[in-house]
Design an enzyme around this catalytic site. Structure first.
Site, PDB file in Angstrom:
ATOM      1  N   ARG A 241     -30.773  -5.469  28.438  1.00 24.13           N
ATOM      2  CA  ARG A 241     -30.703  -6.496  27.380  1.00 24.13           C
ATOM      3  C   ARG A 241     -30.404  -5.395  25.511  1.00 24.13           C
ATOM      4  O   ARG A 241     -29.603  -6.759  25.294  1.00 24.13           O
ATOM      5  CB  ARG A 241     -31.885  -6.340  27.102  1.00 24.13           C
ATOM      6  CG  ARG A 241     -32.176  -7.874  28.261  1.00 24.13           C
ATOM      7  CD  ARG A 241     -33.447  -8.397  29.027  1.00 24.13           C
ATOM      8  NE  ARG A 241     -34.488  -8.444  29.690  1.00 24.13           N
ATOM      9  CZ  ARG A 241     -35.034  -8.351  30.779  1.00 24.13           C
ATOM     10  NH1 ARG A 241     -36.667  -8.158  29.681  1.00 24.13           N
ATOM     11  NH2 ARG A 241     -35.231  -9.634  31.366  1.00 24.13           N
ATOM     12  N   GLY A 337     -13.271 -24.952   8.890  1.00 20.86           N
ATOM     13  CA  GLY A 337     -13.512 -26.038   8.759  1.00 20.86           C
ATOM     14  C   GLY A 337     -12.874 -26.990  10.024  1.00 20.86           C
ATOM     15  O   GLY A 337     -12.643 -25.959  11.326  1.00 20.86           O
ATOM     16  N   GLU A 361     -28.963 -12.158  31.666  1.00 20.78           N
ATOM     17  CA  GLU A 361     -30.186 -10.837  31.244  1.00 20.78           C
ATOM     18  C   GLU A 361     -31.834 -11.823  30.822  1.00 20.78           C
ATOM     19  O   GLU A 361     -31.848 -10.536  30.309  1.00 20.78           O
ATOM     20  CB  GLU A 361     -29.682 -10.281  30.551  1.00 20.78           C
ATOM     21  CG  GLU A 361     -28.226  -9.182  31.580  1.00 20.78           C
ATOM     22  CD  GLU A 361     -28.048  -7.771  31.713  1.00 20.78           C
ATOM     23  OE1 GLU A 361     -29.426  -7.008  31.341  1.00 20.78           O
ATOM     24  OE2 GLU A 361     -26.801  -7.471  31.791  1.00 20.78           O
ATOM     25  N   THR A 363     -33.395 -15.525  29.242  1.00 22.52           N
ATOM     26  CA  THR A 363     -33.218 -15.902  28.267  1.00 22.52           C
ATOM     27  C   THR A 363     -33.668 -16.118  27.232  1.00 22.52           C
ATOM     28  O   THR A 363     -34.796 -15.261  26.879  1.00 22.52           O
ATOM     29  CB  THR A 363     -33.684 -17.412  28.812  1.00 22.52           C
ATOM     30  OG1 THR A 363     -34.978 -17.597  28.628  1.00 22.52           O
ATOM     31  CG2 THR A 363     -32.853 -17.986  30.232  1.00 22.52           C
TER      32      THR A 363
HETATM   33  C1  LIG Z   1     -40.432 -13.462  33.482  1.00 25.26           C
HETATM   34  C2  LIG Z   1     -40.406 -11.734  34.065  1.00 25.26           C
HETATM   35  C3  LIG Z   1     -40.883 -10.682  33.087  1.00 25.26           C
HETATM   36  C4  LIG Z   1     -42.154 -11.616  34.241  1.00 25.26           C
HETATM   37  O1  LIG Z   1     -42.266 -10.114  34.462  1.00 25.26           O
HETATM   38  P1  LIG Z   1     -43.055 -10.352  35.676  1.00 25.26           P
HETATM   39  O2  LIG Z   1     -44.685 -10.273  35.889  1.00 25.26           O
HETATM   40  O3  LIG Z   1     -43.072 -10.985  37.085  1.00 25.26           O
HETATM   41  O4  LIG Z   1     -43.779  -8.516  35.643  1.00 25.26           O
HETATM   42  P2  LIG Z   1     -44.137  -7.141  35.674  1.00 25.26           P
HETATM   43  O5  LIG Z   1     -45.258  -7.457  36.030  1.00 25.26           O
HETATM   44  O6  LIG Z   1     -43.819  -7.425  34.365  1.00 25.26           O
HETATM   45  O7  LIG Z   1     -43.236  -6.350  36.599  1.00 25.26           O
HETATM   46  C5  LIG Z   1     -43.473  -5.907  37.443  1.00 25.26           C
HETATM   47  C6  LIG Z   1     -43.161  -4.549  38.570  1.00 25.26           C
HETATM   48  O8  LIG Z   1     -41.437  -3.737  37.016  1.00 25.26           O
HETATM   49  C7  LIG Z   1     -42.228  -2.907  36.745  1.00 25.26           C
HETATM   50  N1  LIG Z   1     -41.024  -3.487  35.153  1.00 25.26           N
HETATM   51  C8  LIG Z   1     -41.590  -3.953  34.453  1.00 25.26           C
HETATM   52  N2  LIG Z   1     -40.114  -3.562  33.499  1.00 25.26           N
HETATM   53  C9  LIG Z   1     -39.616  -2.095  33.421  1.00 25.26           C
HETATM   54  C10 LIG Z   1     -39.567  -1.544  32.984  1.00 25.26           C
HETATM   55  N3  LIG Z   1     -39.123  -2.383  32.017  1.00 25.26           N
HETATM   56  N4  LIG Z   1     -39.245  -0.113  33.057  1.00 25.26           N
HETATM   57  C11 LIG Z   1     -39.868  -0.065  34.523  1.00 25.26           C
HETATM   58  N5  LIG Z   1     -40.621  -1.026  35.228  1.00 25.26           N
HETATM   59  C12 LIG Z   1     -41.184  -1.610  34.378  1.00 25.26           C
HETATM   60  C13 LIG Z   1     -43.695  -3.318  36.144  1.00 25.26           C
HETATM   61  O9  LIG Z   1     -44.153  -2.045  35.794  1.00 25.26           O
HETATM   62  C14 LIG Z   1     -44.390  -3.836  37.748  1.00 25.26           C
HETATM   63  O10 LIG Z   1     -44.326  -2.763  38.387  1.00 25.26           O
HETATM   64  P3  LIG Z   1     -45.089  -2.151  39.031  1.00 25.26           P
HETATM   65  O11 LIG Z   1     -44.938  -3.293  40.514  1.00 25.26           O
HETATM   66  O12 LIG Z   1     -46.648  -2.978  38.406  1.00 25.26           O
HETATM   67  O13 LIG Z   1     -46.085  -1.457  40.237  1.00 25.26           O
HETATM   68  C15 LIG Z   1     -39.422 -11.148  34.644  1.00 25.26           C
HETATM   69  O14 LIG Z   1     -39.377 -11.925  36.396  1.00 25.26           O
HETATM   70  C16 LIG Z   1     -38.186 -11.117  33.846  1.00 25.26           C
HETATM   71  O15 LIG Z   1     -37.773 -10.043  33.327  1.00 25.26           O
HETATM   72  N6  LIG Z   1     -37.459 -12.310  34.301  1.00 25.26           N
HETATM   73  C17 LIG Z   1     -35.822 -12.630  33.711  1.00 25.26           C
HETATM   74  C18 LIG Z   1     -35.018 -12.384  34.419  1.00 25.26           C
HETATM   75  C19 LIG Z   1     -33.329 -11.827  33.457  1.00 25.26           C
HETATM   76  O16 LIG Z   1     -33.679 -11.385  32.897  1.00 25.26           O
HETATM   77  N7  LIG Z   1     -33.068 -12.800  34.969  1.00 25.26           N
HETATM   78  C20 LIG Z   1     -31.611 -12.478  34.555  1.00 25.26           C
HETATM   79  C21 LIG Z   1     -30.441 -11.151  35.260  1.00 25.26           C
HETATM   80  S1  LIG Z   1     -29.300 -11.004  35.867  1.00 25.26           S
HETATM   81  C22 LIG Z   1     -28.160 -11.375  34.539  1.00 25.26           C
HETATM   82  O17 LIG Z   1     -28.122 -12.359  33.434  1.00 25.26           O
HETATM   83  C23 LIG Z   1     -26.386 -11.039  34.349  1.00 25.26           C
HETATM   84  C24 LIG Z   1     -25.514 -11.953  34.509  1.00 25.26           C
HETATM   85  S2  LIG Z   1     -23.478 -11.593  34.307  1.00 25.26           S
HETATM   86  O18 LIG Z   1     -23.309 -12.581  34.019  1.00 25.26           O
HETATM   87  O19 LIG Z   1     -23.753 -11.059  35.516  1.00 25.26           O
END
Ligand SMILES: CC(C)(COP(=O)(O)OP(=O)(O)OC[C@H]1O[C@@H](n2cnc3c(N)ncnc32)[C@H](O)[C@@H]1OP(=O)(O)O)[C@@H](O)C(=O)NCCC(=O)NCCSC(=O)CCS(=O)O
Length: 375
Positions: A241, A337, A361, A363
């Site tokens: 990001r 323009g 990555e 929205t």
């Molecule tokens: C919307 C969300 C933020 C929701 O997240 P969740 O609530 O489902 O997940 P969490 O409980 O927060 O985390 C799960 C798990 O991961 C660990 N975690 C989270 N963030 C970090 C971090 N920064 N560093 C380390 N660990 C992290 C967290 O501790 C949890 O671990 P445990 O289970 O507790 O052990 C999420 O779903 C989200 O971000 N969604 C958006 C997804 C996205 O960005 N999609 C597009 C990506 S790809 C792309 O666009 C490429 C395009 S290109 O053209 O190639």
């Protein structure tokens, strides 16, 4: 933020390269729908394909601030190319360094940092979208092999089709260990590119629908611990990001430079239009927003360099920079323009390319969710 001598030198070197080797060909790359392989080798020669990777593995050993500055300059020359550079650095190379085992690193890092293999990030499925944890994909584990059995639509970046690697994830609610991450070479049997999407912009950087049908990968393809793939993906998105925020700044910077040059040159009602308050004030506002976005990006990168948590700051930088960038490019078009609306002046392409920064990555609303959780 004040830059040190190394950061300034990297910024200037990448700017010179990008303005000389990339920008003049940017429209042609868009028309061709891709880049020549030699360009990635050239960029690798400058260290752009493994910027923050240590020198021992062939990387440039740069800090994240320098990485952000380099991405800004690549994006100022070609937005779609900066997407490939961002994914390659933030998701692929950094992801391998963080979670890959030594065999995976030895296999993939030289080619990725050398620009002969371009990575792709496959995260979600058609019905899951931003809620990546909700992918319904079936997964079966048998005799240390993992099999995917249903169709899956994911984001896929294709820069160089024959040398691509995927990043694939599976989840079944029947399996408590949840989602796992995989490195999937594109010649794996059962790996299909169903469709290269036709998009508003960034035509030179592919987004594809993938299908994995009876696609078996060995244990050597598992990235990190089994069942920890979701956390691995989200943690990689933190630096990702910062990358998207940086490319937003780069595209906005390029647009604003075009608008300022035009406003100084263009005479109407007897004086350069920049001297008309309506135009001068608009450009002043745009320049202020751009500077704020730039500082947010560099601040998030500096936190990452310091090893400090930066999830919130990365999300803020992406949210602010990507929304500001669209407004800045739009304001630049307004300044020219009717000419701004023509392809000849370069702004129309930037406008097409910059829009997705508010979507991929995560929205803008996903960034707001992350920021709100951190308040
Ligand atoms: C919307 C969300 C933020 C929701 O997240 P969740 O609530 O489902 O997940 P969490 O409980 O927060 O985390 C799960 C798990 O991961 C660990 N975690 C989270 N963030 C970090 C971090 N920064 N560093 C380390 N660990 C992290 C967290 O501790 C949890 O671990 P445990 O289970 O507790 O052990 C999420 O779903 C989200 O971000 N969604 C958006 C997804 C996205 O960005 N999609 C597009 C990506 S790809 C792309 O666009 C490429 C395009 S290109 O053209 O190639």
């Amino acid at each position: 933020m004040l830059l040190n001598a190394t950061q300034t030198a990297i910024q200037e070197a990448v700017r010179a390269f990008a303005q000389d080797r990339i920008r003049p060909r940017s429209a042609a790359f868009e028309a061709a729908g891709g880049y020549p392989a030699g360009l990635f080798a050239e960029m690798a020669g400058l260290g752009l394909m493994g910027m923050t990777a240590p020198e021992e593995v062939g990387g440039a050993g740069a800090d994240y601030v320098s990485y952000a500055l380099a991405l800004i300059e690549v994006a100022a020359a070609d937005g779609a190319l900066s997407t490939i550079v961002s994914i390659q650095n933030s998701i692929m190379v950094s992801g391998l360094l963080k979670d890959g085992n030594s065999a995976q690193q030895a296999r993939w890092l030289p080619a990725m940092i050398g620009g002969t293999a371009i990575g792709a990030f496959a995260l979600t499925e058609a019905d899951a979208g931003s809620d990546a944890a909700a992918i319904p994909h079936a997964r079966a584990a048998r005799r240390r092999r993992l099999a995917a059995r249903r169709h899956q639509a994911v984001h896929h970046l294709r820069a160089h089709r024959r040398r691509r690697h995927g990043h694939r994830r599976h989840r079944s609610r029947r399996w408590p260990q949840g989602i796992s991450a995989f490195l999937a070479p594109t010649d794996t049997p059962g790996y299909f590119v169903d469709k290269t999407e036709h998009k508003l912009g960034q035509a030179a950087s592919d987004t594809c629908a993938l299908r994995f049908e009876d696609c078996f990968v060995g244990d050597d393809a598992l990235l990190g611990e089994e069942g920890r793939g979701y956390g691995i993906a989200l943690s990689n998105l933190e630096a990702g990001r910062i990358g998207i925020a940086a490319q937003s700044v780069g595209m906005a910077q390029a647009a604003l430079e075009i608008a300022i040059a035009y406003a100084r040159d263009r005479i109407s009602f007897g004086k350069p239009i920049i001297e008309h308050q309506a135009v001068g004030f608009r450009l002043a506002d745009l320049a202020t927003r751009l500077e704020a976005a730039r500082q947010m990006v560099l601040h998030a990168a500096a936190l990452k360099d310091a090893g400090a948590p930066c999830l919130r700051e990365a999300a803020m930088a992406k949210l602010f920079a990507s929304e500001a960038a669209e407004a800045i490019v739009s304001g630049a078009i307004q300044t020219l323009g009717g000419y701004g609306y023509l392809e000849d002046f370069g702004l129309a392409k930037i406008y097409r390319d910059v829009r997705v920064c508010q979507i991929y990555e995560g929205t803008s609303d996903i960034q707001r969710m992350i920021i709100a959780r951190a308040l």
